[in-house]
Each structure stands twice: as structure tokens, then as C-alpha cells.
Design a protein around this motif. Structure first.
Motif, PDB file in Angstrom:
ATOM      1  N   MET A   1      22.405  33.064 -19.056  1.00  0.00           N
ATOM      2  CA  MET A   1      21.037  33.325 -19.510  1.00  0.00           C
ATOM      3  C   MET A   1      20.661  32.558 -20.780  1.00  0.00           C
ATOM      4  SD  MET A   1      20.523  37.361 -18.651  1.00  0.00           S
ATOM      5  CE  MET A   1      18.745  37.310 -18.847  1.00  0.00           C
ATOM      6  N   LYS A   2      21.505  32.602 -21.794  1.00  0.00           N
ATOM      7  CA  LYS A   2      21.147  31.951 -23.058  1.00  0.00           C
ATOM      8  C   LYS A   2      20.930  30.450 -22.888  1.00  0.00           C
ATOM      9  CE  LYS A   2      23.072  35.546 -25.932  1.00  0.00           C
ATOM     10  NZ  LYS A   2      24.102  36.008 -26.836  1.00  0.00           N
ATOM     11  N   PRO A   3      21.855  29.730 -22.221  1.00  0.00           N
ATOM     12  CA  PRO A   3      21.598  28.295 -22.038  1.00  0.00           C
ATOM     13  C   PRO A   3      20.440  28.007 -21.071  1.00  0.00           C
ATOM     14  CG  PRO A   3      23.870  28.844 -21.399  1.00  0.00           C
ATOM     15  CD  PRO A   3      23.193  30.109 -21.807  1.00  0.00           C
ATOM     16  N   PHE A   4      20.211  28.901 -20.114  1.00  0.00           N
ATOM     17  CA  PHE A   4      19.148  28.668 -19.136  1.00  0.00           C
ATOM     18  C   PHE A   4      17.769  28.866 -19.754  1.00  0.00           C
ATOM     19  CE2 PHE A   4      16.209  30.036 -15.800  1.00  0.00           C
ATOM     20  CZ  PHE A   4      16.345  28.989 -14.899  1.00  0.00           C
ATOM     21  N   PHE A   5      17.573  29.981 -20.464  1.00  0.00           N
ATOM     22  CA  PHE A   5      16.251  30.296 -21.014  1.00  0.00           C
ATOM     23  C   PHE A   5      15.986  29.617 -22.361  1.00  0.00           C
ATOM     24  CE2 PHE A   5      16.925  33.835 -18.064  1.00  0.00           C
ATOM     25  CZ  PHE A   5      15.759  33.726 -17.320  1.00  0.00           C
ATOM     26  N   GLU A   6      17.030  29.336 -23.119  1.00  0.00           N
ATOM     27  CA  GLU A   6      16.925  28.649 -24.409  1.00  0.00           C
ATOM     28  C   GLU A   6      15.860  29.255 -25.326  1.00  0.00           C
ATOM     29  OE1 GLU A   6      16.425  24.439 -23.588  1.00  0.00           O
ATOM     30  OE2 GLU A   6      18.587  24.206 -23.339  1.00  0.00           O
ATOM     31  N   ARG A   7      15.831  30.573 -25.399  1.00  0.00           N
ATOM     32  CA  ARG A   7      14.915  31.234 -26.328  1.00  0.00           C
ATOM     33  C   ARG A   7      15.617  31.355 -27.680  1.00  0.00           C
ATOM     34  NH1 ARG A   7      12.230  37.308 -26.348  1.00  0.00           N
ATOM     35  NH2 ARG A   7      10.567  36.744 -27.786  1.00  0.00           N
ATOM     36  N   LEU A   8      15.020  30.763 -28.685  1.00  0.00           N
ATOM     37  CA  LEU A   8      15.608  30.801 -30.017  1.00  0.00           C
ATOM     38  C   LEU A   8      15.748  32.237 -30.504  1.00  0.00           C
ATOM     39  CD1 LEU A   8      13.676  27.975 -31.917  1.00  0.00           C
ATOM     40  CD2 LEU A   8      16.040  27.897 -31.091  1.00  0.00           C
ATOM     41  N   ARG A   9      16.853  32.478 -31.195  1.00  0.00           N
ATOM     42  CA  ARG A   9      16.968  33.751 -31.901  1.00  0.00           C
ATOM     43  C   ARG A   9      15.868  33.764 -32.969  1.00  0.00           C
ATOM     44  NH1 ARG A   9      22.071  36.417 -31.606  1.00  0.00           N
ATOM     45  NH2 ARG A   9      23.586  35.212 -30.421  1.00  0.00           N
TER      46      ARG A   9
ATOM     47  N   GLY B   1      24.726  32.159 -32.734  1.00  0.00           N
ATOM     48  CA  GLY B   1      24.336  31.035 -31.876  1.00  0.00           C
ATOM     49  C   GLY B   1      22.846  30.774 -31.898  1.00  0.00           C
ATOM     50  N   LYS B   2      22.454  29.649 -31.377  1.00  0.00           N
ATOM     51  CA  LYS B   2      21.060  29.209 -31.429  1.00  0.00           C
ATOM     52  C   LYS B   2      20.139  30.068 -30.560  1.00  0.00           C
ATOM     53  CE  LYS B   2      18.375  24.959 -31.036  1.00  0.00           C
ATOM     54  NZ  LYS B   2      18.399  23.535 -30.687  1.00  0.00           N
ATOM     55  N   PHE B   3      20.619  30.458 -29.388  1.00  0.00           N
ATOM     56  CA  PHE B   3      19.759  31.165 -28.438  1.00  0.00           C
ATOM     57  C   PHE B   3      20.150  32.644 -28.339  1.00  0.00           C
ATOM     58  CE2 PHE B   3      20.083  26.741 -26.697  1.00  0.00           C
ATOM     59  CZ  PHE B   3      18.840  26.337 -27.159  1.00  0.00           C
ATOM     60  N   GLY B   4      19.141  33.489 -28.014  1.00  0.00           N
ATOM     61  CA  GLY B   4      19.401  34.921 -28.028  1.00  0.00           C
ATOM     62  C   GLY B   4      19.002  35.695 -26.800  1.00  0.00           C
TER      63      GLY B   4
END
Length: 191
Positions: free
Chosen positions: A77-85, A104-107
Motif C-alpha cells: 500500500m505505501k509504495p503503491f499509493f505514495e501518500r506522504l506522511r 518513512g516517507k509514505f504513510g
């Protein structure tokens, strides 16, 4: 979709700003991994005490449910959606409270929420009727998940979807355990 995202961000800002200096180290401790080891050992102890030899399969299920929930959120999910924390989003730089770093970068979605709700769901399916204290695991999962908003590293929707992934993971692993348990029992009966 934009309306949902705006509501999610507004709710995050509201909840994140409900912080107190005395609560900061408590929330940081509650979100940690190592502090919970004695708690996890106690949960396993009760499984072993109640189920004896059968507990081995259930304990393997605990490992599987955590791997499934964690890998689905972190690995897919995190790499797929790439929504920033929120703490990595420059829009919130001077607005949000971020007590102890960002991670990590994505949340999206929260692995903490997925893992804790997966464990709560799975253990309740396994032993909720035999170990009544396991029902409180959902409250524990909710508190641990909330720490992620408090600390500024997840939006509420990250938590909500992580919890759904966790609940689904708990149910899926429970069905797998039941399948293998039934298959093993059927083979024993046939002999």
C-alpha cells in the motif's frame, strides 16, 4: 475524493493539535515496539495455558497475521499509493506537532494500526470466548493507533484503513488456521 481528503486533513490537524507536554513521552512510549514485549509474552502465555499443544498452530497464526498485515501495508500500500506522511508534507511544516521524528516517507496505510488490529481480531477469533481479557485488545489497538496521529506521522484515514486491513488479515489467517486444523483432524480421523 477531494472532499474526503480535506476532511481527513482537517481532522488530523484538529486531533494532532490536542497535545500536552506531559503526554508526549507517554505517547512516544505507547507507539514503540519494545515496550510491548512483556505484553506480547503474556498474550502468548494465555494461549499456551488455555490451548496447550494446540497453541503451536495458533502461535504460528499470530506470526502469519502480523506478517500479512505488515507486508500488505508497508510492502504494497505505501509504495503503491505514495501518500506522504503529514510530517513529510511541506504544507504542514509549521502547523503540526511532530514529537519524535517522522519515519518513512509514505504513510497510507498505517502498519501500526494494521498490525495491532490484526492481532486483536485474530486472538479474539481464536480465544475471545475462552480468554475474556482478549476483548480489550481492540481498545489497546485503538490507543496505539491514535498515538500515530498524536505524534504527527499518520492521518486518520491512514489509521482507519490500516485497522480495516488488520481486521481483514485477522479473519483471513483465522480461516487459514481453521482450514488446516480441520484438514489435520480429518486426516487423523481417517487413519
Amino acid at each position: 475524493m477531494e472532499t474526503i481528503q480535506k476532511l481527513d486533513e482537517d481532522l488530523f490537524i484538529f486531533l494532532n493539535q490536542l497535545n500536552a507536554e506531559w503526554l508526549d513521552p507517554i505517547m512516544l512510549a505507547l507507539t514503540g515496539r519494545w515496550i510491548w514485549i512483556p505484553f506480547y509474552m503474556m498474550l502468548l502465555y494465555f494461549l499456551i495455558k488455555v490451548f496447550k499443544k494446540e497453541s503451536i498452530g495458533y502461535i504460528l497464526g499470530v506470526a502469519l497475521v502480523i506478517i500479512l498485515a505488515d507486508q500488505f501495508t508497508s510492502g504494497f500500500m505505501k509504495p503503491f499509493f505514495e501518500r506522504l506522511r503529514p510530517c513529510h508534507d511541506p504544507r504542514w511544516e509549521d502547523l503540526i506537532f511532530n514529537y519524535a521524528g517522522c519515519g518513512g516517507k509514505f504513510g497510507f496505510a498505517s502498519s501500526h494500526a494494521a498490525n495491532t488490529f490484526a492481532l486483536a481480531a485474530y486472538l479474539n477469533l481464536v480465544a475471545g470466548n475462552k480468554i475474556p481479557g482478549y476483548k480489550w485488545l481492540f481498545l489497546w489497538a485503538g490507543i496505539v493507533s491514535y498515538t500515530r496521529i498524536y505524534l504527527g506521522v499518520h492521518y486518520p484515514m491512514d489509521i482507519l484503513i490500516g485497522a480495516v486491513v488488520g481486521l481483514a488479515s485477522g479473519w483471513i489467517v483465522w480461516m487459514i488456521v481453521i482450514y488446516f486444523k480441520t484438514s489435520f483432524t480429518d486426516k487423523q480421523s481417517a487413519q
